[in-house]
Design an enzyme around this catalytic site. Sequence first.
Site, PDB file in Angstrom:
ATOM      1  CG  ASP A 607      40.758  49.253  38.405  1.00 35.39           C
ATOM      2  OD1 ASP A 607      40.886  48.887  36.892  1.00 35.39           O
ATOM      3  OD2 ASP A 607      40.863  50.290  38.887  1.00 35.39           O
ATOM      4  CB  VAL A 608      45.095  43.716  38.126  1.00 33.48           C
ATOM      5  CG1 VAL A 608      46.601  43.562  37.515  1.00 33.48           C
ATOM      6  CG2 VAL A 608      44.975  43.045  39.160  1.00 33.48           C
TER       7      VAL A 608
END
Length: 814
Positions: A607-608
Site C-alpha cells: 500500500d505504497v
Amino acid sequence: MAARPLLLLCFVAAAAAGVLQARAQPDSKGFISIDCGLPGKTSYVDDTTKISYAADDGFTDAGANRNISAEYIRPRLSRRYHNVRSFPDGERNCYTLRSLVAGLKYIVRATFIYGDYDGLNRLPVFDLYIGVNFWTMVNITDPGGPQLIEAIVVVPDDFVHVCLVNTGAGTPFISSLDLRPLENRLYPHVNVTQGLVLLDRRNFGPTADTDVIRRDMIRADRLLGDMYPDDPHDRAWLPWVNPAEWLEISTTRTVENTDDDKFAAPSAVMQTAITPRNGSTSIEFLWESAPQPKDPTPGYVAIFHVSELQLLPSSAVRQFYVNLNGKPLLDGSYTPPFLLAGFVYNPSPFTRYPQYNISINATANSTLPPIINAVEVFSVISTATIGTDSQDASAMMAIKAKYQVKKNWMGDPCVPKKFAWDRLTCSYAVSTPARVTSLNLSSSGLSDDISSSFGNLKAVQYIDLSNNNLTGSIPDALSQLPALTVLDLTGNQLSGSIPSGLLKRMQDGSLNLRYGNNPNLCTNGNSCQPSKNKSKLAIYIAVPVVLVVVIASVTVLLFCQLRQNNQGQNNNGRCLTWRERLRIALESAQGLEYLHKGCNPPLIHRDVKTANILLNARLEAKIADFGLSKAFNLDNTTHVSTNTLMGTPGYMDPEYQATMHPTTRSDVYSFGVVLLELVSGKPAVLHDPEPISIIQWARQRLSQGDIEGVVDARMRGGHDVNAVWKAADVALRCTAPASARRPTMTDVVTQLRDCLELEKRSRGGADVNTSNPSSSYSTYATDHSTDASQNNTSFEMEHNFGRMPSMASGPAAR
C-alpha cells in the site's frame, strides 16, 4: 478538373493475425483474429497467408452459428465469411477480448456479410459498441456485399468488449472480428476520450482495381484484401484507379518511415502515387458527411500520405497547398520528401460540413504538379463514457466465468445503465466509475466453492448466495468488505468454521450474516480446529510479521499524534522545493529497498502511497502503515499468493490486480506513482475533466517532449530540467505494465541518487543527504523504533504536498 467522390469504404479487408494461444489470448504479435460462427473450438490456417483463425467460442457465450446461403458463396470468397454468428435473443450481446495491454491503442475491426443466412432476406440495422461507448450503426444494404467497420481506440483495461445491440430493426450478426495493437505514437488524435472510425483508406497509383497489395491480392472476388504482412499493422489500403484524370508514378525502391512518423504508412503503399494529367495543377476529390443516430454532425480527420518518388533535377520544384472547401489546411506550402513517408493532416477535427471538398494545388513557384500517394479519412467518436470500476468489473467477469452464469451477463456489468446485468444493482456518479452495490444470485444453480473474487467488490452492500450448492469454506476475504451489511449463505453445503472477522462483525451489529441450513458449518470453532502441528506452524510464521506490524502501527500512531499537535509551525503553507522532493523520493525508496532486501523475512508493503510516507521536522521521509504488508521467502519465491486484493486505487499494480500475486515489483509500481506526484504536484487520479491516471496523463505529455507541462509550476522553475527528466523517466519505468520491465528498488535508489547529483551540479549548494548517516534507511539496521520518538514533529506527506490544489498544465518545454 471534375471532382471525383471518395467512396465510402464498404469493402472487407481479409483478417490477418497469428495463431491464437489457449484460452483465446493474442498471438505473439498481439493479434486476435476471430471467425465468428465457426463451430465449436476449432481453428484453421489460411492456405495463402498462413494466418490462423479461431472460432469465437472462447470470446462469447451467446448467439447461434449459421451458414450463409450457397448462392452467396463465390469461389474466391474467403472461408471465414462462409458463416456468421447471429444474436436473436437479448438486447445486448458481446464479445470479450482479453489479455490486452491497458492504455495501449488498438485497431478493432468487425466485418459483415449477411448472405441471407436466416432465409428471411431481411437486411438488418443494429448498433455496435466498443466497451460502453457507441461505435457506429451497422446498416446492411446488400445481402452479398461485404461491409467493414474499423476503429482505432485506447483500451483502458486489459480487456475490451465489442457489443452488438438490437435496435428493433433486425437481428444483429457478425462475420469476423479482429484486433491489432498499435504503438501509442501513431494516430495522435486517439486518446482515452476520443477514437477514430474509418471512413475510407485509399492507395493512389495502382493501375488496376485488383491491385490490393498482398500475397493473395485477388482473393474474395477481387474486392476483399488487406496488406498483411506488407503492413505490419494489417490495415486495408484499397486501390483508387482513375487513368483518365491521373498519371501513375511508381518506384521499386523502398520508401522509409521517419523517426517522427505518426502514421507509419507502409513502403508498399508509398511506392505508388498520382499526379494530374494534361498539365493540370490540382488534384481534387471529396467525401460527404455520414451522420450517425447518436452524432448527426460528426467531425472528420484526413491524413494525406505524400512522398517524392522521382529524383528531381536541381532546377525542378514540387510544392503544393492542401485546401478544404477553399480554405488552406496548412499555414504554408508542402514539399514531399524524396523516398521518405511524409504526411499532411489536420490535428483537430474539421469544422463540420455536409460535404468535404479537397483540392491539392501547386504553388506559383512549383515547376511540377502536385503528388499524393495515399489518403485516410476518419470520423471522430467519443470514448469518454466511463465503465464500471475496473476492479468490480474484473471481479464480476471472474464470478461469471467460475459459475458459468448465462443470464444477460454480457459486456460491462453496470454501463450503460439500461444494459446493466440482471440481479445486479449499481451506484452511479457523474465523474467516477459505477460501483456494484448489490448482487443477488439466490437459487441460481451455483456449485463449487465461494469465489475469492466476491472479496474484490469493495462497494458491495448486499450479497445473496442462498439456496445453491456451494461447498468448501467461507473465504475470510468477505469479512474485509467495508460496505457489506447483508450476507446470505443459507441453504448450501458449506463446511469449516465461520471466519472470525465475519463473526465479530455479526456480533457488533454491522453485518447481518445468514448461514442456516449448512449442515457442516461450524460456529463455535471447537470441532473445526486444525491440528496442533499446523497451528504451531502458523504461529511460527505469523509472530514475526505481527511484531513488525505492531511496532509499525505504534510508530504511525505516534507520528499522527505529533502531527496534530505541531502541524502551520512547520509547513507554513509553502511548497516543497525540487531538491526537498528528490530527497523525500530517495529516502522513501531506501525504505522500500530495506523492506525488500534488509528485513528478515523480507516484506512487500502492498500500500505504497503519499499518505503512507511521513515527514519529520527536518522533512526526512519514513515509510509507514504496514497493516497490509506480507512476508515472503526471498530464496524460494518472488511473490505472495493472496485471496484478497489490497491497496489503494490509482496506486495498484495492474499485474497484481490480474493475478492476485503481489511482488516486490508491485511496490515499485506504486512508488512510481508517488514519484510522478512528487514531480507534478498532482494526485494519483486526475479529473481532466474525466478521471485519468497520472501515469497516462504524464505519458501523454512526456511522449511529446513536454516536461514543463508535467513539472509542478509552483516550484517556479527552481529545478534542473535534466534531473526532472531523469526522475520522470524513472517513474515511467517503475509503472511499466509488465512487472518484468520494472527496475528493482535498488536500481531506483541508484537512479534517484544520480538525480540529486545532477541537481547539485546544476544549481550548486550542499549535498542533500544522499547518504545521510542519520537516515534510518542508509544501511540495513534491525531497530528503528526510537527514531520516531526523537523527532519533535512529524506529519504526513499528503498534508505538506500531496493534497495541494491541482493546477493547469505547465508552460511549454524550455
